[in-house]
Scaffold this active site. Structure first.
Site, short mmCIF file in Angstrom:
data_model
loop_
_atom_site.label_atom_id
_atom_site.label_comp_id
_atom_site.label_asym_id
_atom_site.label_seq_id
_atom_site.Cartn_x
_atom_site.Cartn_y
_atom_site.Cartn_z
N SER A 188 0.84 -1.20 0.00
CA SER A 188 0.00 0.00 0.00
C SER A 188 0.88 1.26 0.00
O SER A 188 1.69 1.45 -0.90
CB SER A 188 -0.95 -0.04 1.19
OG SER A 188 -1.97 0.93 1.09
N GLU A 291 -9.47 -5.24 -4.30
CA GLU A 291 -8.83 -4.16 -3.54
C GLU A 291 -9.87 -3.22 -2.92
O GLU A 291 -9.74 -2.76 -1.79
CB GLU A 291 -7.93 -3.33 -4.48
CG GLU A 291 -6.79 -4.08 -5.12
CD GLU A 291 -5.52 -4.01 -4.30
OE1 GLU A 291 -5.54 -3.42 -3.21
OE2 GLU A 291 -4.50 -4.55 -4.77
N HIS A 388 -7.68 -5.47 -0.23
CA HIS A 388 -6.40 -4.75 -0.27
C HIS A 388 -5.43 -5.28 0.78
O HIS A 388 -5.77 -5.37 1.96
CB HIS A 388 -6.69 -3.27 -0.03
CG HIS A 388 -5.53 -2.36 -0.06
ND1 HIS A 388 -4.66 -2.27 -1.13
CD2 HIS A 388 -5.07 -1.46 0.86
CE1 HIS A 388 -3.74 -1.37 -0.88
NE2 HIS A 388 -3.95 -0.87 0.32
#
Length: 449
Positions: A188, A291, A388
Protein backbone atom coordinates in the site's frame (compact mmCIF):
# COMPACT_ATOMS: atom_id res chain seq x y z
CA UNK A 1 21.85 -14.60 23.02
CA UNK A 2 23.44 -13.76 19.65
CA UNK A 3 25.51 -10.64 19.10
CA UNK A 4 26.34 -8.49 16.10
CA UNK A 5 28.24 -5.19 15.87
CA UNK A 6 26.80 -2.26 13.93
CA UNK A 7 28.17 1.26 13.51
CA UNK A 8 26.58 2.53 16.76
CA UNK A 9 27.53 -0.37 18.99
CA UNK A 10 26.83 -4.01 19.76
CA UNK A 11 23.37 -5.62 19.52
CA UNK A 12 22.09 -8.77 21.16
CA UNK A 13 19.38 -10.67 19.30
CA UNK A 14 17.66 -14.01 19.70
CA UNK A 15 17.70 -17.14 17.52
CA UNK A 16 14.61 -19.31 17.09
CA UNK A 17 13.86 -22.02 14.53
CA UNK A 18 16.97 -21.22 12.55
CA UNK A 19 16.37 -17.46 12.24
CA UNK A 20 18.02 -14.74 14.34
CA UNK A 21 15.90 -11.65 15.01
CA UNK A 22 17.20 -8.21 15.99
CA UNK A 23 14.24 -6.01 16.86
CA UNK A 24 13.82 -2.31 17.55
CA UNK A 25 17.20 -1.23 16.15
CA UNK A 26 17.44 2.58 16.03
CA UNK A 27 18.68 3.97 12.73
CA UNK A 28 18.35 7.68 13.65
CA UNK A 29 18.06 9.82 16.76
CA UNK A 30 14.71 10.11 18.61
CA UNK A 31 12.31 12.73 17.23
CA UNK A 32 11.40 14.90 20.22
CA UNK A 33 9.95 18.41 20.33
CA UNK A 34 10.93 20.53 17.34
CA UNK A 35 12.91 17.57 15.94
CA UNK A 36 9.56 16.02 15.02
CA UNK A 37 9.50 18.42 12.05
CA UNK A 38 13.15 18.19 11.04
CA UNK A 39 15.05 15.60 8.96
CA UNK A 40 16.30 12.52 10.79
CA UNK A 41 19.49 13.15 12.76
CA UNK A 42 22.44 10.78 13.21
CA UNK A 43 22.23 8.32 16.07
CA UNK A 44 24.77 8.65 18.91
CA UNK A 45 26.84 5.59 19.73
CA UNK A 46 25.97 3.53 22.79
CA UNK A 47 28.25 1.70 25.17
CA UNK A 48 27.95 -1.94 26.11
CA UNK A 49 25.54 -4.35 24.44
CA UNK A 50 22.07 -3.16 23.50
CA UNK A 51 19.27 -5.73 23.79
CA UNK A 52 17.35 -6.10 20.50
CA UNK A 53 14.70 -8.59 21.59
CA UNK A 54 11.60 -6.36 21.55
CA UNK A 55 9.98 -4.19 18.93
CA UNK A 56 10.48 -0.47 19.33
CA UNK A 57 7.76 2.18 19.47
CA UNK A 58 5.64 2.92 16.42
CA UNK A 59 5.27 6.40 14.97
CA UNK A 60 2.36 8.39 16.46
CA UNK A 61 -0.88 7.40 14.71
CA UNK A 62 -4.66 7.32 15.26
CA UNK A 63 -5.32 3.62 14.63
CA UNK A 64 -8.77 2.35 13.69
CA UNK A 65 -10.54 -0.69 12.28
CA UNK A 66 -9.02 -0.47 8.80
CA UNK A 67 -5.56 0.10 10.27
CA UNK A 68 -5.65 -3.25 12.06
CA UNK A 69 -8.05 -5.45 10.09
CA UNK A 70 -5.65 -7.07 7.61
CA UNK A 71 -2.17 -6.36 9.01
CA UNK A 72 -2.84 -6.25 12.77
CA UNK A 73 -2.11 -3.64 15.45
CA UNK A 74 1.07 -1.61 15.80
CA UNK A 75 3.11 -1.37 18.98
CA UNK A 76 2.48 1.72 21.18
CA UNK A 77 3.99 4.92 19.81
CA UNK A 78 6.88 6.95 21.19
CA UNK A 79 9.66 9.38 20.21
CA UNK A 80 12.13 6.50 19.66
CA UNK A 81 10.09 5.39 16.65
CA UNK A 82 12.81 5.56 13.98
CA UNK A 83 13.71 1.90 14.31
CA UNK A 84 13.96 -1.14 12.08
CA UNK A 85 13.89 -4.92 12.54
CA UNK A 86 16.14 -7.56 10.99
CA UNK A 87 15.57 -11.30 10.57
CA UNK A 88 18.42 -13.39 9.18
CA UNK A 89 18.80 -17.14 8.54
CA UNK A 90 22.61 -16.88 8.51
CA UNK A 91 24.42 -14.50 10.83
CA UNK A 92 27.62 -14.69 8.80
CA UNK A 93 29.23 -11.63 7.17
CA UNK A 94 30.39 -13.81 4.27
CA UNK A 95 26.94 -15.29 3.54
CA UNK A 96 26.04 -12.72 0.86
CA UNK A 97 22.29 -13.33 1.13
CA UNK A 98 19.75 -11.22 -0.77
CA UNK A 99 18.05 -8.56 1.32
CA UNK A 100 14.37 -7.60 1.35
CA UNK A 101 13.69 -4.20 2.93
CA UNK A 102 9.94 -3.79 3.49
CA UNK A 103 8.17 -0.44 3.95
CA UNK A 104 4.86 -0.85 5.80
CA UNK A 105 1.54 0.49 4.56
CA UNK A 106 -1.23 2.31 6.37
CA UNK A 107 -2.22 5.24 4.16
CA UNK A 108 0.69 7.43 5.38
CA UNK A 109 -1.07 7.64 8.76
CA UNK A 110 -0.97 4.19 10.39
CA UNK A 111 1.15 1.08 10.58
CA UNK A 112 4.66 0.02 11.56
CA UNK A 113 7.31 -2.55 10.81
CA UNK A 114 6.16 -4.51 13.86
CA UNK A 115 2.56 -5.28 12.81
CA UNK A 116 1.80 -9.03 13.07
CA UNK A 117 1.52 -9.42 9.28
CA UNK A 118 5.14 -8.32 8.81
CA UNK A 119 6.95 -10.57 11.29
CA UNK A 120 9.82 -11.69 9.07
CA UNK A 121 11.08 -14.98 10.51
CA UNK A 122 9.19 -17.42 8.27
CA UNK A 123 9.88 -15.47 5.07
CA UNK A 124 13.58 -15.09 5.96
CA UNK A 125 13.96 -18.80 6.61
CA UNK A 126 12.08 -20.11 3.57
CA UNK A 127 13.28 -17.48 1.08
CA UNK A 128 16.87 -17.72 2.41
CA UNK A 129 17.09 -13.95 2.62
CA UNK A 130 17.63 -11.21 5.19
CA UNK A 131 14.30 -9.48 5.86
CA UNK A 132 14.16 -5.90 7.20
CA UNK A 133 11.06 -3.92 8.21
CA UNK A 134 11.16 -0.17 8.82
CA UNK A 135 9.28 2.48 10.82
CA UNK A 136 9.01 6.05 9.50
CA UNK A 137 7.15 9.18 10.58
CA UNK A 138 3.49 9.34 9.60
CA UNK A 139 0.67 11.84 9.15
CA UNK A 140 1.50 15.47 9.94
CA UNK A 141 4.90 14.47 11.36
CA UNK A 142 5.97 12.81 8.13
CA UNK A 143 4.22 14.77 5.41
CA UNK A 144 2.86 18.16 6.64
CA UNK A 145 5.14 20.17 4.36
CA UNK A 146 5.03 23.95 5.04
CA UNK A 147 7.89 26.50 5.17
CA UNK A 148 6.81 27.78 8.61
CA UNK A 149 6.74 24.24 10.03
CA UNK A 150 9.32 22.15 8.15
CA UNK A 151 11.48 24.97 6.74
CA UNK A 152 13.12 24.11 3.46
CA UNK A 153 12.53 20.41 4.00
CA UNK A 154 9.71 18.27 2.59
CA UNK A 155 8.50 14.70 2.94
CA UNK A 156 10.18 13.94 6.26
CA UNK A 157 8.73 10.43 6.23
CA UNK A 158 10.53 9.73 2.95
CA UNK A 159 13.76 11.12 4.44
CA UNK A 160 13.32 8.69 7.34
CA UNK A 161 12.98 5.81 4.90
CA UNK A 162 16.13 6.90 3.08
CA UNK A 163 18.04 7.11 6.37
CA UNK A 164 16.94 3.55 7.13
CA UNK A 165 18.05 2.37 3.69
CA UNK A 166 21.42 4.04 4.16
CA UNK A 167 21.75 2.26 7.51
CA UNK A 168 20.99 -1.06 5.83
CA UNK A 169 23.60 -0.46 3.14
CA UNK A 170 26.22 0.34 5.77
CA UNK A 171 25.41 -2.44 8.24
CA UNK A 172 23.55 -5.35 6.65
CA UNK A 173 26.65 -7.33 5.74
CA UNK A 174 27.13 -8.08 9.44
CA UNK A 175 23.72 -9.80 9.41
CA UNK A 176 24.66 -11.98 6.43
CA UNK A 177 23.16 -9.72 3.76
CA UNK A 178 24.60 -8.35 0.52
CA UNK A 179 23.64 -4.65 0.05
CA UNK A 180 24.18 -5.08 -3.68
CA UNK A 181 21.31 -7.61 -3.77
CA UNK A 182 18.73 -5.43 -2.02
CA UNK A 183 15.08 -5.63 -3.09
CA UNK A 184 12.95 -2.76 -1.81
CA UNK A 185 9.34 -3.73 -1.20
CA UNK A 186 6.23 -2.66 0.59
CA UNK A 187 2.46 -2.80 0.85
CA UNK A 188 0.00 0.00 0.00
CA UNK A 189 1.62 3.30 1.08
CA UNK A 190 4.76 1.27 1.67
CA UNK A 191 4.73 0.09 -1.95
CA UNK A 192 4.31 3.70 -3.06
CA UNK A 193 7.22 4.60 -0.78
CA UNK A 194 9.42 1.88 -2.26
CA UNK A 195 8.68 3.06 -5.80
CA UNK A 196 9.39 6.69 -4.85
CA UNK A 197 12.64 5.74 -3.14
CA UNK A 198 13.77 3.95 -6.30
CA UNK A 199 13.72 7.28 -8.18
CA UNK A 200 14.30 9.74 -5.31
CA UNK A 201 17.47 11.77 -5.89
CA UNK A 202 20.06 10.92 -3.27
CA UNK A 203 18.66 7.45 -2.49
CA UNK A 204 20.82 4.47 -3.46
CA UNK A 205 19.08 2.46 -6.13
CA UNK A 206 17.92 -0.97 -5.02
CA UNK A 207 18.53 -4.00 -7.21
CA UNK A 208 14.80 -4.69 -7.58
CA UNK A 209 11.33 -3.64 -6.40
CA UNK A 210 8.38 -5.58 -4.94
CA UNK A 211 5.22 -3.45 -4.93
CA UNK A 212 2.06 -4.82 -3.30
CA UNK A 213 -1.09 -2.73 -3.69
CA UNK A 214 0.31 0.66 -4.59
CA UNK A 215 2.23 2.74 -7.12
CA UNK A 216 3.25 6.33 -6.41
CA UNK A 217 1.54 9.66 -6.82
CA UNK A 218 2.30 13.08 -5.32
CA UNK A 219 0.23 15.87 -3.80
CA UNK A 220 0.61 19.48 -4.90
CA UNK A 221 2.67 21.64 -2.47
CA UNK A 222 0.18 24.52 -2.42
CA UNK A 223 -2.68 22.18 -1.55
CA UNK A 224 -0.71 20.59 1.29
CA UNK A 225 0.42 23.98 2.62
CA UNK A 226 -3.24 25.05 2.62
CA UNK A 227 -4.16 21.92 4.59
CA UNK A 228 -1.44 22.67 7.14
CA UNK A 229 -2.85 26.17 7.54
CA UNK A 230 -6.35 24.72 7.95
CA UNK A 231 -5.02 22.39 10.63
CA UNK A 232 -3.40 25.28 12.51
CA UNK A 233 -6.61 27.35 12.28
CA UNK A 234 -8.72 24.41 13.45
CA UNK A 235 -6.55 23.94 16.54
CA UNK A 236 -6.18 27.69 17.07
CA UNK A 237 -2.42 28.21 16.76
CA UNK A 238 -0.13 29.74 14.12
CA UNK A 239 1.48 27.26 11.75
CA UNK A 240 4.82 27.40 13.57
CA UNK A 241 2.93 26.67 16.80
CA UNK A 242 2.01 23.19 15.55
CA UNK A 243 5.54 22.08 16.45
CA UNK A 244 4.83 22.78 20.13
CA UNK A 245 1.67 20.67 20.41
CA UNK A 246 1.37 17.16 21.81
CA UNK A 247 1.24 14.32 19.32
CA UNK A 248 -2.33 13.45 20.26
CA UNK A 249 -3.58 16.99 19.62
CA UNK A 250 -2.01 17.12 16.18
CA UNK A 251 -3.34 13.71 15.17
CA UNK A 252 -6.85 14.47 16.40
CA UNK A 253 -6.84 17.78 14.53
CA UNK A 254 -5.65 16.13 11.33
CA UNK A 255 -8.42 13.53 11.56
CA UNK A 256 -10.97 16.31 11.99
CA UNK A 257 -10.00 17.86 8.66
CA UNK A 258 -12.20 15.47 6.72
CA UNK A 259 -12.98 11.86 5.81
CA UNK A 260 -10.12 11.60 3.30
CA UNK A 261 -6.85 11.88 5.19
CA UNK A 262 -4.91 14.74 3.57
CA UNK A 263 -1.23 13.95 4.14
CA UNK A 264 1.16 12.03 1.92
CA UNK A 265 4.20 12.62 -0.31
CA UNK A 266 4.39 16.10 -1.83
CA UNK A 267 5.92 17.32 -5.10
CA UNK A 268 8.38 19.49 -3.19
CA UNK A 269 11.97 19.42 -1.99
CA UNK A 270 13.84 16.73 -3.91
CA UNK A 271 10.61 15.92 -5.75
CA UNK A 272 9.99 19.51 -6.76
CA UNK A 273 9.78 18.55 -10.44
CA UNK A 274 7.44 15.65 -9.80
CA UNK A 275 8.19 11.95 -9.98
CA UNK A 276 11.00 10.91 -12.31
CA UNK A 277 10.27 8.04 -14.68
CA UNK A 278 10.44 4.53 -13.19
CA UNK A 279 13.99 3.35 -12.73
CA UNK A 280 13.76 0.31 -15.00
CA UNK A 281 14.39 -2.14 -12.17
CA UNK A 282 13.15 -5.74 -12.09
CA UNK A 283 9.76 -5.31 -10.41
CA UNK A 284 7.26 -7.67 -8.84
CA UNK A 285 3.93 -5.81 -9.09
CA UNK A 286 0.99 -7.23 -7.16
CA UNK A 287 -2.66 -6.24 -6.80
CA UNK A 288 -5.58 -8.18 -5.35
CA UNK A 289 -8.85 -9.05 -7.06
CA UNK A 290 -11.04 -7.06 -4.66
CA UNK A 291 -8.83 -4.16 -3.54
CA UNK A 292 -11.85 -1.86 -3.29
CA UNK A 293 -13.65 -3.61 -0.44
CA UNK A 294 -11.00 -2.33 1.96
CA UNK A 295 -12.19 1.24 1.37
CA UNK A 296 -15.74 0.28 2.35
CA UNK A 297 -14.80 -1.03 5.80
CA UNK A 298 -16.00 1.00 8.77
CA UNK A 299 -17.19 0.41 12.33
CA UNK A 300 -20.49 -0.99 11.00
CA UNK A 301 -18.93 -3.59 8.70
CA UNK A 302 -20.06 -5.89 7.30
CA UNK A 303 -23.06 -4.08 5.89
CA UNK A 304 -25.15 -3.83 2.75
CA UNK A 305 -25.11 -0.94 0.28
CA UNK A 306 -28.03 0.33 -1.77
CA UNK A 307 -27.36 1.47 -5.32
CA UNK A 308 -27.83 5.10 -4.25
CA UNK A 309 -25.37 4.70 -1.37
CA UNK A 310 -22.85 2.95 -3.60
CA UNK A 311 -22.98 5.71 -6.22
CA UNK A 312 -22.58 8.35 -3.50
CA UNK A 313 -19.51 6.61 -2.06
CA UNK A 314 -18.11 6.17 -5.58
CA UNK A 315 -18.41 9.91 -6.17
CA UNK A 316 -16.27 10.55 -3.08
CA UNK A 317 -13.59 7.99 -3.89
CA UNK A 318 -13.17 7.83 -7.64
CA UNK A 319 -11.53 10.20 -10.11
CA UNK A 320 -13.46 11.40 -13.15
CA UNK A 321 -16.98 10.20 -13.94
CA UNK A 322 -17.62 8.07 -10.88
CA UNK A 323 -21.18 7.06 -11.81
CA UNK A 324 -20.04 5.91 -15.24
CA UNK A 325 -17.23 3.90 -13.69
CA UNK A 326 -19.69 2.36 -11.24
CA UNK A 327 -22.03 1.41 -14.10
CA UNK A 328 -19.25 -0.24 -16.11
CA UNK A 329 -18.16 -2.22 -13.07
CA UNK A 330 -21.74 -3.33 -12.38
CA UNK A 331 -22.20 -4.51 -15.97
CA UNK A 332 -19.04 -6.62 -15.80
CA UNK A 333 -19.77 -8.39 -12.51
CA UNK A 334 -19.90 -12.14 -12.27
CA UNK A 335 -23.42 -13.51 -11.94
CA UNK A 336 -23.10 -14.35 -8.23
CA UNK A 337 -22.24 -10.73 -7.44
CA UNK A 338 -24.48 -8.93 -9.92
CA UNK A 339 -27.29 -8.14 -7.48
CA UNK A 340 -25.06 -6.56 -4.81
CA UNK A 341 -24.16 -2.86 -5.31
CA UNK A 342 -21.26 -3.30 -2.91
CA UNK A 343 -19.42 -5.51 -5.38
CA UNK A 344 -19.95 -3.02 -8.20
CA UNK A 345 -18.60 -0.25 -5.96
CA UNK A 346 -15.63 -2.36 -4.89
CA UNK A 347 -14.87 -3.33 -8.50
CA UNK A 348 -14.97 0.30 -9.64
CA UNK A 349 -12.60 1.33 -6.83
CA UNK A 350 -10.27 -1.59 -7.58
CA UNK A 351 -10.03 -0.61 -11.23
CA UNK A 352 -9.65 3.15 -10.76
CA UNK A 353 -7.39 3.30 -7.70
CA UNK A 354 -5.28 0.16 -8.12
CA UNK A 355 -5.36 -1.72 -11.41
CA UNK A 356 -5.18 1.23 -13.80
CA UNK A 357 -2.32 2.98 -11.94
CA UNK A 358 -0.46 -0.33 -11.59
CA UNK A 359 -0.79 -1.09 -15.29
CA UNK A 360 0.34 2.44 -16.19
CA UNK A 361 3.40 2.04 -13.96
CA UNK A 362 4.14 -1.37 -15.45
CA UNK A 363 4.00 0.07 -18.96
CA UNK A 364 6.90 2.42 -18.10
CA UNK A 365 8.93 0.16 -15.83
CA UNK A 366 10.58 -3.13 -16.55
CA UNK A 367 11.09 -5.95 -16.54
CA UNK A 368 7.81 -6.47 -14.65
CA UNK A 369 6.25 -9.61 -13.23
CA UNK A 370 2.56 -8.70 -12.80
CA UNK A 371 0.62 -10.77 -10.27
CA UNK A 372 -2.97 -10.76 -9.08
CA UNK A 373 -3.92 -12.34 -5.73
CA UNK A 374 -7.48 -13.66 -5.82
CA UNK A 375 -7.99 -16.00 -2.86
CA UNK A 376 -10.73 -14.41 -0.68
CA UNK A 377 -10.79 -13.95 3.06
CA UNK A 378 -13.40 -16.06 4.83
CA UNK A 379 -14.20 -13.38 7.42
CA UNK A 380 -17.78 -12.05 7.39
CA UNK A 381 -18.89 -14.83 5.03
CA UNK A 382 -16.56 -13.59 2.31
CA UNK A 383 -17.69 -9.94 2.51
CA UNK A 384 -14.11 -8.72 1.92
CA UNK A 385 -13.22 -10.98 -0.98
CA UNK A 386 -9.53 -10.74 -1.82
CA UNK A 387 -9.23 -7.29 -0.29
CA UNK A 388 -6.40 -4.75 -0.27
CA UNK A 389 -3.11 -6.16 1.18
CA UNK A 390 -4.71 -9.53 2.04
CA UNK A 391 -1.78 -11.15 0.24
CA UNK A 392 0.77 -9.67 2.66
CA UNK A 393 0.20 -11.80 5.80
CA UNK A 394 -0.09 -14.83 3.53
CA UNK A 395 3.24 -14.03 1.88
CA UNK A 396 4.99 -13.55 5.23
CA UNK A 397 3.41 -16.74 6.62
CA UNK A 398 1.65 -14.88 9.44
CA UNK A 399 -1.95 -15.58 8.42
CA UNK A 400 -2.43 -17.99 11.34
CA UNK A 401 -1.24 -15.55 13.99
CA UNK A 402 -3.95 -14.89 16.62
CA UNK A 403 -4.39 -11.28 15.52
CA UNK A 404 -5.11 -12.29 11.91
CA UNK A 405 -6.44 -15.85 11.96
CA UNK A 406 -10.12 -14.88 11.72
CA UNK A 407 -9.47 -13.59 8.20
CA UNK A 408 -8.64 -17.13 7.06
CA UNK A 409 -10.76 -19.33 9.34
CA UNK A 410 -11.96 -22.60 7.80
CA UNK A 411 -9.62 -22.23 4.82
CA UNK A 412 -6.94 -24.93 5.13
CA UNK A 413 -5.91 -24.41 1.51
CA UNK A 414 -4.44 -20.99 2.23
CA UNK A 415 -1.47 -22.64 3.97
CA UNK A 416 -0.29 -24.15 0.69
CA UNK A 417 -0.88 -20.87 -1.12
CA UNK A 418 1.29 -19.20 1.52
CA UNK A 419 4.14 -21.69 1.07
CA UNK A 420 3.99 -21.39 -2.73
CA UNK A 421 4.13 -17.59 -2.52
CA UNK A 422 7.35 -17.77 -0.52
CA UNK A 423 8.85 -20.16 -3.04
CA UNK A 424 8.06 -17.66 -5.80
CA UNK A 425 9.53 -14.86 -3.69
CA UNK A 426 12.68 -16.85 -3.12
CA UNK A 427 13.06 -17.18 -6.88
CA UNK A 428 12.59 -13.44 -7.33
CA UNK A 429 14.94 -12.40 -4.52
CA UNK A 430 17.61 -14.79 -5.75
CA UNK A 431 16.84 -13.83 -9.41
CA UNK A 432 15.94 -17.38 -10.41
CA UNK A 433 13.50 -17.98 -13.25
CA UNK A 434 9.88 -17.15 -12.53
CA UNK A 435 8.07 -19.54 -14.84
CA UNK A 436 4.53 -18.83 -13.71
CA UNK A 437 2.83 -17.22 -10.68
CA UNK A 438 1.33 -20.37 -9.19
CA UNK A 439 -0.02 -18.60 -6.11
CA UNK A 440 -3.17 -17.37 -7.81
CA UNK A 441 -6.24 -19.61 -7.84
CA UNK A 442 -7.59 -18.62 -11.26
CA UNK A 443 -5.78 -18.54 -14.58
CA UNK A 444 -2.90 -16.25 -13.68
CA UNK A 445 -1.47 -13.51 -15.77
CA UNK A 446 2.13 -12.44 -15.83
CA UNK A 447 4.07 -10.50 -18.42
CA UNK A 448 7.50 -9.04 -18.86
CA UNK A 449 7.79 -5.59 -20.40
Amino acid sequence: MTRVRVESGELAGKTRNGVTAFLGIPYAAPVIGAARFRPPAPLPRWTGTRAANEFGPSAPQPGGIRAELVLGPSTPSGPDCLVLNVWTPRLDPSAGLPVLVWQHGGGWINGSGSVPALRGDTLAREAEAVVVTVNYRLGPFGFATHPELTGEHANLGLLDQRAALDWVHRNIEGFGGDPGRLTLGGDSAGAMSAAIQSVLPGTRRPAALALHGGVPSLREPAAVADIVEQLAALIGVPVRGLAELDDEVLIAGAMDLGPLYPFGPVAAGELDGGLPDPAGLPTLLVTTADEGTFYLVDEQSPREFTKVEAERVAAGLLPGDAVRRYGIAAANLLAERACDPRWALAAAVTTALMDEPADAWAAQAGPVWRFRYVRPATLWDGWLGATHTLDVPVLFGNHRRPELARLFANDPGVDEVSARMRREYKDFLHRSALDRPVWTVVEPYVHEI
